[in-house]
Design a protein around this motif. Structure first.
Motif, PDB file in Angstrom:
ATOM      1  N   LEU A  51       6.947   8.731 -21.873  1.00 13.07           N
ATOM      2  CA  LEU A  51       5.971   7.898 -22.771  1.00 13.07           C
ATOM      3  C   LEU A  51       6.527   6.601 -23.002  1.00 13.07           C
ATOM      4  O   LEU A  51       5.803   5.757 -23.062  1.00 13.07           O
ATOM      5  N   ALA A  52       7.867   6.576 -23.256  1.00 17.86           N
ATOM      6  CA  ALA A  52       8.590   5.242 -23.469  1.00 17.86           C
ATOM      7  C   ALA A  52       8.454   4.530 -22.260  1.00 17.86           C
ATOM      8  O   ALA A  52       8.028   3.244 -22.267  1.00 17.86           O
ATOM      9  N   ALA A  53       8.438   5.014 -20.949  1.00 13.12           N
ATOM     10  CA  ALA A  53       8.080   4.265 -19.742  1.00 13.12           C
ATOM     11  C   ALA A  53       6.689   3.906 -19.511  1.00 13.12           C
ATOM     12  O   ALA A  53       6.468   2.539 -19.229  1.00 13.12           O
ATOM     13  N   GLU A  54       5.621   4.681 -20.087  1.00 10.83           N
ATOM     14  CA  GLU A  54       4.214   4.255 -19.848  1.00 10.83           C
ATOM     15  C   GLU A  54       3.966   3.129 -20.831  1.00 10.83           C
ATOM     16  O   GLU A  54       3.097   2.018 -20.526  1.00 10.83           O
ATOM     17  N   ILE A  55       4.505   2.942 -21.884  1.00 14.52           N
ATOM     18  CA  ILE A  55       4.098   1.811 -22.943  1.00 14.52           C
ATOM     19  C   ILE A  55       5.005   0.735 -22.911  1.00 14.52           C
ATOM     20  O   ILE A  55       4.850  -0.269 -23.686  1.00 14.52           O
ATOM     21  N   ALA A  56       6.257   0.609 -22.145  1.00 11.16           N
ATOM     22  CA  ALA A  56       6.941  -0.394 -21.963  1.00 11.16           C
ATOM     23  C   ALA A  56       6.282  -1.532 -21.522  1.00 11.16           C
ATOM     24  O   ALA A  56       5.465  -1.296 -20.486  1.00 11.16           O
ATOM     25  N   LYS A  57       6.587  -2.718 -21.838  1.00 11.10           N
ATOM     26  CA  LYS A  57       6.218  -3.962 -21.315  1.00 11.10           C
ATOM     27  C   LYS A  57       6.571  -4.212 -20.029  1.00 11.10           C
ATOM     28  O   LYS A  57       7.514  -3.551 -19.520  1.00 11.10           O
ATOM     29  N   GLY A  58       5.920  -4.846 -19.271  1.00 10.06           N
ATOM     30  CA  GLY A  58       6.178  -5.444 -17.884  1.00 10.06           C
ATOM     31  C   GLY A  58       5.077  -4.460 -16.732  1.00 10.06           C
ATOM     32  O   GLY A  58       4.217  -3.896 -17.153  1.00 10.06           O
ATOM     33  N   ASN A  59       5.230  -5.024 -15.608  1.00 10.66           N
ATOM     34  CA  ASN A  59       4.240  -4.471 -14.630  1.00 10.66           C
ATOM     35  C   ASN A  59       4.905  -3.452 -13.703  1.00 10.66           C
ATOM     36  O   ASN A  59       4.113  -3.132 -12.751  1.00 10.66           O
ATOM     37  N   GLY A  60       6.005  -3.112 -13.871  1.00  9.83           N
ATOM     38  CA  GLY A  60       6.825  -2.293 -13.041  1.00  9.83           C
ATOM     39  C   GLY A  60       6.043  -0.841 -13.106  1.00  9.83           C
ATOM     40  O   GLY A  60       5.380  -0.582 -13.935  1.00  9.83           O
TER      41      GLY A  60
END
Length: 131
Positions: A51-60
């Motif tokens: 979940l943290a990865a999904e909502i983190a900023k950025g385009n990666g």
């Protein structure tokens, strides 16, 4: 030193990192560019890191890394004290680095509508719900 949890532990991000790299505090928050983080956050639940990865900023690409704390860590008070007493989310933070020891290929995902709702709340300045 009190052992809070024996892991394994996970950190979610959009950064492209390698095994052997270290995650450290002192960088801008994934959720609020005006905040420099004094801690590095992690969890013992792959779904939470996802979940943290999904909502983190950025385009990666969202990534979940398997990490090992290099020092002491504590319950994440933003989650355990405010949201979930007793730390059922197994969320932690540390001032010491986390060493990347692997990467998960997949993890259980949250509903896409729930993820989009959280992204919207973060964009609206309500990042404190997940920091």
């Amino acid at each position: 030193m009190t052992v809070l949890d024996t892991g394994p532990f996970y950190h979610g991000t959009k950064a492209d990192l390698q095994v052997g790299d270290f995650l450290t505090a002192g960088f801008r928050s994934n959720y609020d560019d005006s905040v420099v983080m004094n801690h590095i956050y992690f969890t013992a639940l792959p779904k939470g890191a996802g979940l943290a990865a999904e909502i983190a900023k950025g385009n990666g690409k969202p990534r979940v890394y398997i990490v090992e704390p290099a020092g002491e860590f504590e319950n994440d008070p933003n989650v355990t004290d405010r949201k979930f007493p007793g730390n059922p989310t197994r969320s932690y933070r540390s001032k010491s680095p986390l060493k990347i020891v692997g990467e998960l290929d997949s993890w259980e995902l949250f509903d896409s509508e729930f993820v989009q709702n959280l992204r919207s709340r973060v964009a609206a300045g309500m990042g404190e719900i997940i920091n």
